[in-house]
Design a protein around this motif. Structure first.
Motif, PDB file in Angstrom:
ATOM      1  N   LEU A 118       0.847  -1.187   0.000  1.00 56.14           N
ATOM      2  CA  LEU A 118       0.000   0.000   0.000  1.00 56.14           C
ATOM      3  C   LEU A 118       0.890   1.248   0.000  1.00 56.14           C
ATOM      4  O   LEU A 118       1.708   1.435   0.880  1.00 56.14           O
ATOM      5  CB  LEU A 118      -0.913   0.014   1.226  1.00 56.14           C
ATOM      6  CG  LEU A 118      -1.838   1.228   1.340  1.00 56.14           C
ATOM      7  CD1 LEU A 118      -2.843   1.246   0.191  1.00 56.14           C
ATOM      8  CD2 LEU A 118      -2.558   1.239   2.679  1.00 56.14           C
ATOM      9  N   THR A 121      -3.186   6.093   0.442  1.00 56.23           N
ATOM     10  CA  THR A 121      -4.481   5.829   1.060  1.00 56.23           C
ATOM     11  C   THR A 121      -5.605   6.369   0.163  1.00 56.23           C
ATOM     12  O   THR A 121      -5.350   7.089  -0.814  1.00 56.23           O
ATOM     13  CB  THR A 121      -4.565   6.492   2.435  1.00 56.23           C
ATOM     14  OG1 THR A 121      -4.484   7.929   2.262  1.00 56.23           O
ATOM     15  CG2 THR A 121      -3.435   6.032   3.337  1.00 56.23           C
ATOM     16  N   GLY A 297      -3.721   2.589  -5.543  1.00 55.41           N
ATOM     17  CA  GLY A 297      -3.145   2.843  -4.229  1.00 55.41           C
ATOM     18  C   GLY A 297      -2.038   1.872  -3.868  1.00 55.41           C
ATOM     19  O   GLY A 297      -1.303   2.093  -2.902  1.00 55.41           O
TER      20      GLY A 297
END
Length: 342
Positions: A118, A121, A297
């Motif tokens: 990741l 966000t 993301g």
């Protein structure tokens, strides 16, 4: 007799010429002997500033009869700003094309790993795409208003361009304040990781970002991304402030003030637009697996290792398979296996 007659005619003609050559008699008291319009324009030609009169309107600049500086700004805009802006855009696009032909698409050296990390966000991606979309719309409408007369009138005609210009001005004026909010939101979310690291960033720049050979280490954001962030923030602030002055001429701005901020707005916007071409190119088609990072993301672990190795070492423990099985699919698979067994 005839001689006397000719002498009288000659004397009469001489008296007429003398009357015409003599100075005109002074005008009666109370009458104007000169042309006020001629005096006004003679003063305009001799002066470089504004020519003022008297007006009952109390708004700023209401007493200005002839705004000479406005014509100077118009000539600068049409004869210098428009050609230079068009040339800057063409030069940058040409440089990007040459880079593409020489370097081609930059692929991942080790391909995709199948694992992902990741990187952005949901709020960061929302801020980025909101700001990006507004920036593109404002850029297109702004360039239409700046360059449209030269490039669009031949295509759509004067009436067609008039409709396009009216729509562009409407969008530009009303989306400007929204862009201010979006850029502020973006700055708050991303500023922490874009603080310059002089030694690391200088090394990255000296190696050309690793685009032509040696690997260039970087943390979460490299020097190129940081430069774009701060350029967009600082120059974007100039665009926003000048745009607000032009958008809301209700705070006592004079014509000179509006001309100055129009100049600031135009120059700042052109700088942002031409530099954004490089950012858009590098973030979409130049580097493999880059566009999907802001789209989803997540980034591939090999992408993180090759482009942001220092950041990767900090977050590699969070890596996960790119395709995770959900509880629903796992239950369906279990049921299918049990059915086939029985």
């Amino acid at each position: 007799m005839r001689i006397h007659t000719w002498i009288m005619v000659v004397c009469l003609l001489m008296s007429v010429f003398q009357v015409q050559a003599a100075d005109p008699p002074p005008p009666p008291p109370g009458l104007i002997s000169t042309n006020p319009g001629a005096e006004l324009w003679r003063e305009v030609r001799q002066r470089g500033g504004e020519v003022e009169g008297i007006s009952q309107v109390k708004s700023p600049g209401a007493n200005v009869l002839v705004n000479v500086s406005g014509q100077s700004w118009r000539e600068y805009r049409m004869q210098e700003l428009v050609p230079k802006a068009g040339a800057a855009i063409l030069i940058v696009l040409l440089v990007i094309l040459i880079f593409r032909l020489v370097r081609g698409r930059i692929m991942l050296e080790n391909g995709r790993s199948g694992n992902r990390i990741l990187r952005f966000t949901g709020s960061q991606r929302a801020a980025h795409w909101t700001t990006a979309i507004l920036f593109v719309v404002l850029s297109l409408t702004g360039l239409t208003l700046l360059l449209g007369r030269k490039f669009l009138i031949p295509l759509f005609g004067a009436e067609g361009f008039s409709n396009i210009a009216v729509a562009s001005k409407f969008l530009h004026d009303y989306l400007g304040p929204v862009f201010m909010l979006a850029l502020t939101w973006l700055f708050i979310l991303f500023v922490r990781d874009n603080i310059p690291s002089p030694k690391l960033d200088l090394q990255w720049l000296l190696k050309g970002g690793g685009l032509f050979g040696k690997h260039a280490s970087s943390d979460r954001y490299n020097a190129g991304e940081k430069l774009w962030f701060w350029l967009a923030s600082i120059v974007g602030l100039a665009v926003i402030i000048s745009g607000m002055v032009l958008d809301f001429p209700i705070f006592g701005q004079t014509r000179a003030t509006m001309e100055f901020y129009h100049w600031v707005h135009s120059i700042s916007a052109i700088i942002l637009i031409v530099v954004s071409f490089g950012h858009i190119y590098m973030g979409t088609v130049a580097l493999e697996a880059t566009f999907e990072v802001m789209k989803t993301g997540y980034c591939d672990t090999n992408w993180a290792r090759e482009h942001h190795d220092l950041w990767y070492e900090k977050v590699k423990h969070t890596a996960e398979p790119a395709q995770q099985s959900s509880p629903v699919t796992e239950n369906l698979a279990t049921r299918r296996e049990s059915t086939e067994t029985t």
